[in-house]
Write a protein that holds these residues in place. Structure first.
Motif, PDB file in Angstrom:
ATOM      1  N   GLY A  69       3.712  57.069  61.309  1.00 41.28           N
ATOM      2  CA  GLY A  69       3.787  58.726  61.451  1.00 41.28           C
ATOM      3  C   GLY A  69       2.291  59.131  61.145  1.00 41.28           C
ATOM      4  O   GLY A  69       1.742  58.544  60.206  1.00 41.28           O
ATOM      5  N   PRO A  70       2.000  60.118  61.569  1.00 35.42           N
ATOM      6  CA  PRO A  70       0.549  60.725  61.274  1.00 35.42           C
ATOM      7  C   PRO A  70       0.628  60.957  59.598  1.00 35.42           C
ATOM      8  O   PRO A  70       1.543  61.669  59.348  1.00 35.42           O
ATOM      9  N   VAL A  71      -0.470  60.853  58.980  1.00 30.82           N
ATOM     10  CA  VAL A  71      -0.447  61.284  57.623  1.00 30.82           C
ATOM     11  C   VAL A  71      -0.465  62.640  57.412  1.00 30.82           C
ATOM     12  O   VAL A  71       0.201  63.086  56.340  1.00 30.82           O
ATOM     13  N   ALA A  72      -0.670  63.439  58.270  1.00 30.22           N
ATOM     14  CA  ALA A  72      -0.566  65.020  58.262  1.00 30.22           C
ATOM     15  C   ALA A  72       0.764  65.418  58.121  1.00 30.22           C
ATOM     16  O   ALA A  72       1.064  66.450  57.790  1.00 30.22           O
ATOM     17  N   MET A  74       3.251  63.355  57.006  1.00 30.66           N
ATOM     18  CA  MET A  74       4.274  62.576  56.228  1.00 30.66           C
ATOM     19  C   MET A  74       4.837  63.171  54.961  1.00 30.66           C
ATOM     20  O   MET A  74       3.963  63.741  54.217  1.00 30.66           O
ATOM     21  N   PRO A  76       6.484  62.913  51.101  1.00 35.53           N
ATOM     22  CA  PRO A  76       6.548  61.986  50.059  1.00 35.53           C
ATOM     23  C   PRO A  76       7.992  60.797  50.065  1.00 35.53           C
ATOM     24  O   PRO A  76       7.920  59.560  49.788  1.00 35.53           O
ATOM     25  N   LYS A  77       9.026  61.593  50.597  1.00 35.98           N
ATOM     26  CA  LYS A  77      10.267  60.575  50.556  1.00 35.98           C
ATOM     27  C   LYS A  77       9.906  59.553  51.593  1.00 35.98           C
ATOM     28  O   LYS A  77      10.236  58.343  51.260  1.00 35.98           O
ATOM     29  N   PHE A  79       7.370  58.268  52.363  1.00 38.08           N
ATOM     30  CA  PHE A  79       6.306  57.150  51.986  1.00 38.08           C
ATOM     31  C   PHE A  79       6.893  56.387  51.255  1.00 38.08           C
ATOM     32  O   PHE A  79       6.674  55.073  50.967  1.00 38.08           O
ATOM     33  N   ILE A 119      -5.000  51.729  61.777  1.00 40.78           N
ATOM     34  CA  ILE A 119      -4.720  52.242  62.963  1.00 40.78           C
ATOM     35  C   ILE A 119      -4.132  53.791  62.705  1.00 40.78           C
ATOM     36  O   ILE A 119      -3.450  54.024  61.667  1.00 40.78           O
ATOM     37  N   ARG A 120      -3.867  54.527  63.744  1.00 44.30           N
ATOM     38  CA  ARG A 120      -3.281  55.817  63.735  1.00 44.30           C
ATOM     39  C   ARG A 120      -2.047  55.349  63.186  1.00 44.30           C
ATOM     40  O   ARG A 120      -1.166  54.789  63.669  1.00 44.30           O
ATOM     41  N   GLN A 121      -1.397  56.487  62.433  1.00 40.96           N
ATOM     42  CA  GLN A 121      -0.047  56.396  61.999  1.00 40.96           C
ATOM     43  C   GLN A 121       0.351  55.339  61.195  1.00 40.96           C
ATOM     44  O   GLN A 121       1.565  55.112  60.915  1.00 40.96           O
ATOM     45  N   GLY A 122      -0.604  54.593  60.622  1.00 42.84           N
ATOM     46  CA  GLY A 122      -0.407  53.374  59.904  1.00 42.84           C
ATOM     47  C   GLY A 122      -0.734  53.481  58.446  1.00 42.84           C
ATOM     48  O   GLY A 122      -0.855  52.509  57.477  1.00 42.84           O
ATOM     49  N   SER A 123      -1.017  54.667  57.723  1.00 42.91           N
ATOM     50  CA  SER A 123      -1.292  54.746  56.369  1.00 42.91           C
ATOM     51  C   SER A 123      -0.258  54.270  55.286  1.00 42.91           C
ATOM     52  O   SER A 123      -0.785  53.831  54.084  1.00 42.91           O
TER      53      SER A 123
ATOM     54  N   MET B  88       3.063  56.971  43.850  1.00 41.93           N
ATOM     55  CA  MET B  88       3.269  58.133  44.515  1.00 41.93           C
ATOM     56  C   MET B  88       2.688  59.214  43.945  1.00 41.93           C
ATOM     57  O   MET B  88       2.728  60.484  44.388  1.00 41.93           O
ATOM     58  N   ASN B  92       1.508  61.964  46.414  1.00 39.99           N
ATOM     59  CA  ASN B  92       2.185  63.277  46.097  1.00 39.99           C
ATOM     60  C   ASN B  92       0.857  64.228  46.530  1.00 39.99           C
ATOM     61  O   ASN B  92       0.842  65.435  46.977  1.00 39.99           O
ATOM     62  N   LEU B  95      -0.290  64.178  50.157  1.00 40.47           N
ATOM     63  CA  LEU B  95       0.587  64.691  50.937  1.00 40.47           C
ATOM     64  C   LEU B  95       0.942  66.272  51.000  1.00 40.47           C
ATOM     65  O   LEU B  95       1.072  66.809  51.859  1.00 40.47           O
ATOM     66  N   MET B  98      -2.528  68.676  51.358  1.00 40.31           N
ATOM     67  CA  MET B  98      -3.486  68.405  52.641  1.00 40.31           C
ATOM     68  C   MET B  98      -3.494  69.939  53.016  1.00 40.31           C
ATOM     69  O   MET B  98      -4.957  70.451  53.508  1.00 40.31           O
ATOM     70  N   GLY B 138      -6.504  53.331  55.192  1.00 41.05           N
ATOM     71  CA  GLY B 138      -5.552  53.753  56.480  1.00 41.05           C
ATOM     72  C   GLY B 138      -5.481  55.083  56.759  1.00 41.05           C
ATOM     73  O   GLY B 138      -5.360  55.507  57.951  1.00 41.05           O
ATOM     74  N   ILE B 141      -9.016  57.779  58.811  1.00 33.18           N
ATOM     75  CA  ILE B 141      -9.014  57.949  60.230  1.00 33.18           C
ATOM     76  C   ILE B 141      -8.333  58.947  60.900  1.00 33.18           C
ATOM     77  O   ILE B 141      -8.567  59.269  62.215  1.00 33.18           O
ATOM     78  N   GLU B 142      -7.046  59.422  60.204  1.00 34.80           N
ATOM     79  CA  GLU B 142      -6.613  60.477  60.798  1.00 34.80           C
ATOM     80  C   GLU B 142      -6.162  61.767  60.270  1.00 34.80           C
ATOM     81  O   GLU B 142      -5.455  62.570  60.147  1.00 34.80           O
TER      82      GLU B 142
END
Lengths: 199, 199
Positions: A69-72, A74, A76-77, A79, A119-123, B88, B92, B95, B98, B138, B141-142
């Protein structure tokens, strides 16, 4: 050799055993399928599996789902759930399996290209893969009784390319054969503390 | 710039701000000391800190304790506790922070040399450091709104060498200055998705 392949019924698991030489006894473990069932995130389940199987020469971990999913967006749970599934699942197999592996045996973990190729959504997947790579490097120097440990780090597997359609633009899918050779190098070779990249 | 340094009262945190140019507003956060208190493993505490502080230009994470011990004696709980604390804790801060970072701002995380350079008893720390490095690669890039993210990966810090006596045989301690320059590169430079090694 007596080889346990956890996640052995999935695409990576099938590739993992495809280039091993003949004559090994291969035991496939899966969540619901395979020769024996295990939940790698549940310590009791992992310990029960090892107790049932007795001594092994090699343990191969091809398990784990991380959060895509996009890092922005995401949380903590999400992750932490990725870390628990992909990282702790494989770590449990090592920490709880150490005593069940014969002298000079081996562990082979599975990370992935995202640890160094974003890759996108891969963090989250990236973090999981990086943790597994570095654990193999870090643990190898103090594994007891000549036990080895490596991580195989595959790119986008040909057999899984359709499932990940759109996630890996421009990534050349990696053949099952290529991935199979990487696991064979770890299981039948003598290397330890290596991240074996297949791209 | 308005710069928040979490773990800013520790040895690495002090080094982190030592080479920044003058004129920044630097806010130090710590568990018990500093300008503001935060428990990075507690989402509510992290969110409350950000809400109190308002907008920031840079967040620097110098926090985290991993588990040190022989891999053959390590339990899954000890391993997971390390991931929760060092990985984490920093995740934290990213995430949940941001939305509080201005356009074009930055996050700077702290990993360590163990992700690629093993020491005895360091396999959990290695995994934590590898996760942080690969997350920065990772996520970069996004990241939204031009926000950058890097990981500083220090070797054995001169200021902490006595505390880790015996753990790092043959490692040349890294000066505070060397580490300070690495953070300055991330905070004041334009790079993103980098693991900035200081050894």
């Amino acid at each position: 050799m007596r080889i346990l392949v956890v996640g052995g019924t999935g695409a990576v698991g099938k590739a993992a055993v495809s280039k091993l030489s003949k004559g090994h006894e291969i035991i496939l473990a899966g969540g619901k399928s395979g020769d024996i069932q295990v939940n790698v995130m549940d310590e009791a389940s992992v310990s029960a599996m090892y107790a049932k199987l007795g001594k092994l020469d090699a343990v191969v971990a091809c398990t784990g789902h991380s959060h895509f999913g996009p890092v922005a967006e995401m949380g903590p749970k999400q992750f932490l759930d990725g870390l628990k599934d992909k990282v702790m699942g494989q770590i449990n197999l090592v920490l709880l399996g150490m005593a069940h592996v014969n002298d000079g045996g081996s562990f082979t973990l599975t990370s992935g290209i995202l640890s160094y190729e974003p890759i996108r959504q891969g963090s989250n997947a990236a973090a999981c893969d990086g943790a597994i790579d570095s654990f193999a490097i870090g643990a190898a120097i103090e594994m007891p009784r000549g036990i080895r440990i490596n991580a195989v780090s595959p790119g986008l597997l040909e057999a899984a390319a359709q499932r990940y359609d759109g996630y890996f633009p421009g990534h050349i899918p990696v053949s099952n054969d290529r991935v199979g050779y990487a696991y064979a190098k770890s299981i039948e070779g003598a290397v330890t503390g290596q991240v074996i990249r297949c791209e």
